[in-house]
Design a protein around this motif. Structure first.
Motif, PDB file in Angstrom:
ATOM      1  N   ALA A   1     -10.062  15.770   4.839  1.00 47.97           N
ATOM      2  CA  ALA A   1     -10.581  15.381   3.526  1.00 47.97           C
ATOM      3  C   ALA A   1     -11.371  14.073   3.632  1.00 47.97           C
ATOM      4  O   ALA A   1     -12.459  13.937   3.065  1.00 47.97           O
ATOM      5  N   LEU A   2     -10.831  13.136   4.404  1.00 51.67           N
ATOM      6  CA  LEU A   2     -11.535  11.856   4.589  1.00 51.67           C
ATOM      7  C   LEU A   2     -12.863  12.058   5.327  1.00 51.67           C
ATOM      8  O   LEU A   2     -13.894  11.497   4.940  1.00 51.67           O
TER       9      LEU A   2
ATOM     10  N   ALA B   1      -1.059  16.057   8.191  1.00 48.65           N
ATOM     11  CA  ALA B   1      -1.942  14.953   8.600  1.00 48.65           C
ATOM     12  C   ALA B   1      -3.377  15.458   8.727  1.00 48.65           C
ATOM     13  O   ALA B   1      -4.327  14.776   8.327  1.00 48.65           O
TER      14      ALA B   1
ATOM     15  N   SER C   1       0.830  -1.208   0.000  1.00 48.60           N
ATOM     16  CA  SER C   1       0.000   0.000   0.000  1.00 48.60           C
ATOM     17  C   SER C   1       0.865   1.259   0.000  1.00 48.60           C
ATOM     18  O   SER C   1       2.030   1.237   0.410  1.00 48.60           O
ATOM     19  N   ARG C   2       0.275   2.358  -0.470  1.00 49.62           N
ATOM     20  CA  ARG C   2       0.978   3.636  -0.484  1.00 49.62           C
ATOM     21  C   ARG C   2       1.437   4.001   0.917  1.00 49.62           C
ATOM     22  O   ARG C   2       2.549   4.487   1.121  1.00 49.62           O
ATOM     23  N   GLU C   3       0.550   3.759   1.883  1.00 47.69           N
ATOM     24  CA  GLU C   3       0.872   4.132   3.260  1.00 47.69           C
ATOM     25  C   GLU C   3       2.101   3.366   3.766  1.00 47.69           C
ATOM     26  O   GLU C   3       2.967   3.951   4.413  1.00 47.69           O
TER      27      GLU C   3
ATOM     28  N   ARG D   1      -5.285  15.418   5.433  1.00 44.73           N
ATOM     29  CA  ARG D   1      -5.764  14.087   5.030  1.00 44.73           C
ATOM     30  C   ARG D   1      -6.970  13.676   5.868  1.00 44.73           C
ATOM     31  O   ARG D   1      -7.960  13.176   5.349  1.00 44.73           O
ATOM     32  N   GLU D   2      -6.885  13.946   7.167  1.00 48.18           N
ATOM     33  CA  GLU D   2      -8.002  13.580   8.045  1.00 48.18           C
ATOM     34  C   GLU D   2      -9.262  14.361   7.685  1.00 48.18           C
ATOM     35  O   GLU D   2     -10.349  13.795   7.596  1.00 48.18           O
TER      36      GLU D   2
ATOM     37  N   TYR E   1     -14.663  14.747   5.460  1.00 45.50           N
ATOM     38  CA  TYR E   1     -15.586  15.444   4.566  1.00 45.50           C
ATOM     39  C   TYR E   1     -16.215  14.464   3.577  1.00 45.50           C
ATOM     40  O   TYR E   1     -17.422  14.461   3.359  1.00 45.50           O
ATOM     41  N   ALA E   2     -15.370  13.603   2.993  1.00 48.28           N
ATOM     42  CA  ALA E   2     -15.876  12.636   2.009  1.00 48.28           C
ATOM     43  C   ALA E   2     -16.870  11.678   2.666  1.00 48.28           C
ATOM     44  O   ALA E   2     -17.892  11.330   2.070  1.00 48.28           O
ATOM     45  N   GLU E   3     -16.587  11.289   3.908  1.00 53.61           N
ATOM     46  CA  GLU E   3     -17.506  10.381   4.606  1.00 53.61           C
ATOM     47  C   GLU E   3     -18.843  11.050   4.863  1.00 53.61           C
ATOM     48  O   GLU E   3     -19.902  10.487   4.590  1.00 53.61           O
TER      49      GLU E   3
ATOM     50  N   HIS F   1       4.859  15.339   6.144  1.00 55.75           N
ATOM     51  CA  HIS F   1       3.848  14.305   6.387  1.00 55.75           C
ATOM     52  C   HIS F   1       3.038  14.625   7.643  1.00 55.75           C
ATOM     53  O   HIS F   1       1.808  14.589   7.630  1.00 55.75           O
ATOM     54  N   ASP F   2       3.725  14.979   8.714  1.00 59.72           N
ATOM     55  CA  ASP F   2       3.029  15.230   9.986  1.00 59.72           C
ATOM     56  C   ASP F   2       2.209  16.509   9.934  1.00 59.72           C
ATOM     57  O   ASP F   2       1.070  16.542  10.386  1.00 59.72           O
TER      58      ASP F   2
END
Ligand SMILES: [Fe+2]
Ligand SMILES: [Fe+2]
Ligand SMILES: [Fe+2]
Lengths: 329, 95
Positions: free
Chosen positions: A312-313, A306, A105-107, A309-310, A315-317, A302-303
């Motif tokens: 955006a996820l 973070a 995985s990318r992660e 990313r959180e 919001y999408a949910e 990355h940090d």
């Protein structure tokens, strides 16, 4: 950068003779291997490692050049450098995608870079001290990358080969913009020309190291050649690079910092002095000038992001819950 | 880190009108809107596209690679599906 991806790669594989012979026959017939095809575990492992290290190199490679975007001498140079650095980010993304087709995985891949478990090309652990370094990187570092990547367009693994075709199409602009910077400096004032020479002095040897250790030292090279992951040996590619680059340096009126460099009529190529392998291994092992700074910059990016990313996820949910609710009415 | 993985999308690009959309690669994005924007940035930096499709990779239904033979082998023997199977005298001219 890319032959360094094989350092420590272990192509050991445990399939039976019949399976391996059938696989080798496909490779020898120049049939491409696609992600869902049966393949030896060692082939998969070697590729994940090499493609991931290649991807990490593209991403970390954005840092030394990114360092000069705000200080590019003209708007034209700034636009070109910005586009080049953006391309390198794109190259990283194509390559991560190719590695992911092999079941990682990318992660996980990003984690391996940030934890220091995965390597990236040694060249990006050198600092960019002057504007001439940007010219030299485009000319030499992208030049060496092209030497490495052109044969990878024929790599036996389909997704890697396809990613390389895209990358190679984009790389030639990188090298040309670098050489153009060098030309401008070399036709400028004495100070500018001295700056160009100083950059060549510092980048020449590290660029030769990009091709990885000598063939005799390159332990897993044979298996990679047999599997057609690799088409030329490290020393063959390094020689090609030197032969192509020395005349370009002469055109600029610069001196390659190798007193032993001499045209060898018999072999139709240049002889060159010995590379400082202690320096190479020390950089690979993490003790180059910028190793720590590079990793620190990647971890910080990355940090610090973070929360994006959180968010955006989340919001999408939320949006998808709302959509389902509306559809149910 | 307890972060959730960002979903994978496949990107298809129509280079110009008259051509079909062709698989260009993949990317990660949380939703369709972000996937389209990322596809534009990652895969069309040099005028490669007139139109982009993005599809969640998990929505793609693929043939089973282990059933490749059952799936595709039968057509191998049906050579009468090809024009060269039929003998037409040269005198007839191009057909
Ligand atoms: Fe690149
Ligand atoms: Fe590259
Ligand atoms: Fe490049």
């Amino acid at each position: 950068m890319y032959s360094q991806g094989l350092i420590g790669a272990d192509g050991t594989t445990h399939e039976d003779e019949e399976f391996l012979t059938a696989f080798q026959a496909r490779i020898d017939a120049e049939l491409k291997i696609e992600p869902n095809d049966p393949m030896p575990a060692g082939y998969r492992k070697t590729l994940v490692r090499q493609i991931a290290q290649h991807a990490h190199s593209e991403i970390v490679g954005m840092l030394p050049e990114g360092n000069w975007i705000t200080r590019a001498p003209t708007l034209r140079r700034k636009a070109a450098l910005l586009a080049k650095v953006q391309d390198e980010g794109g190259h990283g993304l194509y390559l991560y995608s190719a590695a992911e087709t092999l079941g990682v995985s990318r992660e996980e891949l990003v984690d391996q870079l940030l934890s220091g478990k995965a390597k990236y090309s040694s060249i990006f652990n050198y600092p960019t001290q002057t504007w001439a370094d940007i010219g030299t990187i485009g000319w030499l570092v992208d030049g060496a990358a092209i030497m490495n990547q052109i044969p990878l367009c024929r790599c036996s693994f389909g997704p890697y080969a396809r990613a390389m075709i895209r990358v190679c199409k984009e790389e030639s602009f990188h090298q040309r913009q670098g050489y153009e910077i060098m030309l401008t400096l070399c036709r400028g004032s004495d100070e500018q020309k001295a700056m160009a020479q100083d950059a060549l002095n510092r980048w020449w040897w590290p660029s030769l190291m990009m091709f990885g250790p000598h063939d005799a030292e390159s332990t897993h090279s044979d298996q990679s050649m047999a599997w057609k992951i690799k088409r030329f040996t490290n020393d063959e590619l390094r020689q090609k690079f030197i032969d192509a680059t020395v005349p370009q340096a002469e055109f600029l009126g610069l001196t390659v910092p190798d007193p032993e460099l001499k045209w060898n009529e018999d072999k139709g190529g240049y002889d060159h002095g010995e590379i400082d392998w202690n320096e190479f291994w020390s950089v690979v092992k993490g003790n180059g000038i910028c190793n720590r700074a590079r990793l620190k910059a990647r971890r910080m990016a990355h940090d610090d992001n973070a929360w994006v990313r959180e968010a955006a996820l989340a919001y999408a949910e939320k949006a998808s819950v709302r959509e389902t609710a509306v559809a149910a009415q | 880190m307890t972060e959730k993985n960002t979903p994978l999308w496949e990107v298809f690009i129509r280079a110009r009108n008259g051509l079909s959309h062709k698989h260009a690669g993949s990317l990660h994005a949380v939703d369709a809107e972000m996937a389209l924007q990322a596809a534009r940035d990652v895969y069309t930096r040099r005028g490669e596209g007139q139109s982009v499709w993005v599809v969640r990779s998990s929505d793609i239904v693929a043939s089973d690679p282990t059933e490749k033979e059952v799936m595709f082998e039968p057509t191998g023997s049906k050579i009468y599906r090809h024009p060269t199977f039929y003998d037409i005298p040269d005198d007839v001219g191009h057909m």
